[in-house]
Design a protein around this motif. Structure first.
Motif, mmCIF file in Angstrom:
data_model
loop_
_atom_site.group_PDB
_atom_site.id
_atom_site.type_symbol
_atom_site.label_atom_id
_atom_site.label_comp_id
_atom_site.label_asym_id
_atom_site.label_seq_id
_atom_site.Cartn_x
_atom_site.Cartn_y
_atom_site.Cartn_z
ATOM 1 N N GLN A 77 0.844 -1.194 0.000
ATOM 2 C CA GLN A 77 0.000 0.000 0.000
ATOM 3 C C GLN A 77 0.874 1.237 0.000
ATOM 4 N N LEU A 78 0.487 2.207 -0.797
ATOM 5 C CA LEU A 78 1.141 3.508 -0.851
ATOM 6 C C LEU A 78 0.046 4.557 -0.688
ATOM 7 N N VAL A 79 0.194 5.398 0.315
ATOM 8 C CA VAL A 79 -0.839 6.391 0.611
ATOM 9 C C VAL A 79 -0.205 7.775 0.618
ATOM 10 N N GLU A 80 -0.571 8.569 -0.373
ATOM 11 C CA GLU A 80 -0.040 9.927 -0.479
ATOM 12 C C GLU A 80 -0.902 10.909 0.308
ATOM 13 N N SER A 81 -0.261 11.971 0.756
ATOM 14 C CA SER A 81 -0.974 13.055 1.430
ATOM 15 C C SER A 81 -0.172 14.336 1.257
ATOM 16 N N GLY A 82 -0.812 15.452 1.589
ATOM 17 C CA GLY A 82 -0.104 16.717 1.577
ATOM 18 C C GLY A 82 -0.417 17.632 0.407
ATOM 19 N N GLY A 83 -1.193 17.153 -0.542
ATOM 20 C CA GLY A 83 -1.557 18.001 -1.659
ATOM 21 C C GLY A 83 -2.564 19.068 -1.254
ATOM 22 N N PRO A 132 0.939 30.619 -6.368
ATOM 23 C CA PRO A 132 2.260 30.610 -7.007
ATOM 24 C C PRO A 132 3.321 31.153 -6.046
ATOM 25 N N GLY A 133 4.456 30.468 -6.020
ATOM 26 C CA GLY A 133 5.526 30.838 -5.105
ATOM 27 C C GLY A 133 5.453 30.127 -3.772
ATOM 28 N N GLY A 134 4.369 29.444 -3.508
ATOM 29 C CA GLY A 134 4.212 28.747 -2.243
ATOM 30 C C GLY A 134 4.909 27.401 -2.211
ATOM 31 N N SER A 135 4.763 26.714 -1.093
ATOM 32 C CA SER A 135 5.413 25.430 -0.880
ATOM 33 C C SER A 135 4.417 24.386 -0.388
ATOM 34 N N LEU A 136 4.722 23.149 -0.704
ATOM 35 C CA LEU A 136 3.987 22.011 -0.173
ATOM 36 C C LEU A 136 4.981 20.890 0.078
ATOM 37 N N ARG A 137 4.677 20.057 1.049
ATOM 38 C CA ARG A 137 5.442 18.829 1.239
ATOM 39 C C ARG A 137 4.499 17.648 1.134
#
Length: 121
Positions: free
Chosen positions: A3-9, A14-19
């Protein structure tokens, strides 16, 4: 099972950040290269970054290598994608991926469900 579970989107200006995070289970995480792909709407999926099992080696797509960083935490079976200075062109669904070789030469490819990243003002 794997299982692979993505999160954080999410939605970011524009110019911002996400992890982004991808929590893995069902296999020995520390033995495998992990990958992040992305797929913009109506376009093909492309490899964004990968990281070797021990995190000694990483590869990042040329068009984002000065803004994106891939990392992993083998103690917590998680791979990350730090995305800075985001642009509208980074808008896509981001997927976590692992490819596991099986006895006999077959390779099983696993994907997470994806996490949407939207860069817009």
């Amino acid at each position: 099972q794997v299982q692979l579970v993505e999160s954080g989107g999410g939605l970011v200006q524009p110019g911002g950040s996400l992890r982004l995070s991808c929590a893995a289970s069902g296999f020995t995480f520390s033995r495998y290269t992990m990958r992040w792909y992305r797929q913009p709407s109506a376009k093909e999926r492309e490899l964004v970054a990968d990281i070797s099992p021990s995190d000694r080696f990483t590869n990042v797509l040329d068009s984002v290598k000065d803004r994106f960083t891939i990392s992993r935490d083998n103690d917590h079976n998680t791979v990350y994608l730090q995305m800075n200075s985001l642009k509208a062109d980074d808008t896509a669904v981001y997927f976590c991926n692992v490819q596991i070789a099986r006895p006999g030469g077959a390779v099983d490819v696993y994907w997470g469900q994806g996490t949407q990243v939207t860069v817009s003002s």
